[in-house]
Write a protein that holds these residues in place. Structure first.
Motif, mmCIF file in Angstrom:
data_model
loop_
_atom_site.group_PDB
_atom_site.id
_atom_site.type_symbol
_atom_site.label_atom_id
_atom_site.label_comp_id
_atom_site.label_asym_id
_atom_site.label_seq_id
_atom_site.Cartn_x
_atom_site.Cartn_y
_atom_site.Cartn_z
ATOM 1 N N ALA A 124 30.293 -42.820 -29.995
ATOM 2 C CA ALA A 124 30.610 -43.495 -31.261
ATOM 3 C C ALA A 124 30.589 -45.014 -31.092
ATOM 4 C CB ALA A 124 31.985 -43.035 -31.760
ATOM 5 N N ILE A 171 25.608 -41.905 -33.265
ATOM 6 C CA ILE A 171 26.656 -41.500 -34.207
ATOM 7 C C ILE A 171 26.579 -39.996 -34.489
ATOM 8 C CG2 ILE A 171 27.445 -41.707 -36.585
ATOM 9 C CD1 ILE A 171 28.352 -43.989 -34.877
ATOM 10 N N MET A 172 25.355 -39.480 -34.696
ATOM 11 C CA MET A 172 25.189 -38.042 -34.922
ATOM 12 C C MET A 172 25.638 -37.238 -33.701
ATOM 13 S SD MET A 172 21.502 -37.960 -36.902
ATOM 14 C CE MET A 172 21.472 -36.169 -36.898
ATOM 15 N N TRP A 175 29.320 -37.133 -33.638
ATOM 16 C CA TRP A 175 29.808 -36.203 -34.661
ATOM 17 C C TRP A 175 29.752 -34.763 -34.169
ATOM 18 C CZ3 TRP A 175 32.494 -35.641 -38.938
ATOM 19 C CH2 TRP A 175 32.303 -34.508 -39.731
ATOM 20 N N TYR A 176 28.618 -34.368 -33.613
ATOM 21 C CA TYR A 176 28.482 -32.996 -33.119
ATOM 22 C C TYR A 176 29.388 -32.736 -31.913
ATOM 23 C CZ TYR A 176 24.551 -32.030 -36.232
ATOM 24 O OH TYR A 176 23.767 -31.825 -37.342
ATOM 25 N N SER A 178 32.191 -34.184 -31.357
ATOM 26 C CA SER A 178 33.574 -34.132 -31.853
ATOM 27 C C SER A 178 33.933 -32.740 -32.337
ATOM 28 C CB SER A 178 33.771 -35.148 -32.981
ATOM 29 O OG SER A 178 33.583 -36.465 -32.514
ATOM 30 N N LYS A 179 32.996 -32.065 -33.026
ATOM 31 C CA LYS A 179 33.281 -30.716 -33.522
ATOM 32 C C LYS A 179 33.581 -29.771 -32.378
ATOM 33 C CE LYS A 179 29.626 -30.010 -36.035
ATOM 34 N NZ LYS A 179 28.721 -29.322 -36.994
#
Length: 206
Positions: A124, A171-172, A175-176, A178-179
């Motif tokens: 991030a 960033i993507m 995001w993935y 983080s899940k």
């Protein structure tokens, strides 16, 4: 004793002895008393014919297969209480020893959670930095095209687009990641809570 008083005392005694269908037994004895009264017996005589409530409860316990609570269980509970008091005293006296150990355990726990989240955090940060640099580069490339050479401005524009693309990708990725790391964090937390409850529950086993 009236019929109501008898049934209330019977219900309390059954509940105290943990009889599952206590109210069902109370209803049965209520009908039995009514039958005796309908057959001409006075209420007091009908209640006396049933015997003491303690004897009734004892017969129900035997019918339910519930043995009387042995004395050894009471002694074990008293022993467990004294053991808890002794453990509390030992914990207080041993605070200088287990205090630092508890602190180390907490630090290690925080470290584990930090390691879980370091990858998405770095992704991030990189993504945000690249997007910021790419956006600034786009503006600077337009200025360079006007005030400097067109070729230099075009080169700076290309580099800015590369930075923007890399930032969006980072960033993507964050995001993935983080899940999946949320799932891992929740699973770890549930395991720790479950393990703690299992260890705590050992103290309450009869």
């Amino acid at each position: 004793m009236t019929k109501k008083e008898f049934l209330v005392e019977l219900s309390n005694s059954l509940n105290k002895n943990q009889i599952a269908d206590a109210q069902s037994y109370v209803a049965d004895y209520s009908e039995l008393i009514d039958d005796k009264v309908d057959n001409g017996q006075p209420v007091a005589e009908a209640l006396a014919s049933l015997g003491p409530i303690e004897e009734i409860v004892s017969q129900i316990r035997k019918a339910e297969g519930i043995a009387a609570r042995p004395k050894v269980i009471i002694e074990r509970k008293q022993m467990r209480l004294s053991t808890k008091i002794l453990l509390s005293i030992l914990l207080v006296l041993g605070a200088p020893l287990w205090g630092p150990l508890l602190g180390v355990a907490l630090v290690l726990l925080v470290l584990v959670y930090s390691l879980l989240w370091i990858a998405p955090f770095i992704a991030a940060v990189i993504g945000t930095s690249f997007i910021g640099a790419g956006g600034f580069g786009l503006i600077a490339s337009l200025v360079a095209m006007i005030k400097a050479t067109f070729a230099f401005g075009l080169f700076q524009l290309g580099m800015s687009l590369v930075l923007l693309g890399g930032g969006i990708f980072a960033i993507m990725l964050a995001w993935y990641l983080s899940k999946y790391f949320i799932i891992a964090t929740v699973s770890l937390t549930k395991w720790l809570i479950k393990h703690f409850k299992q260890q705590k529950g050992v103290d309450y086993l009869a």
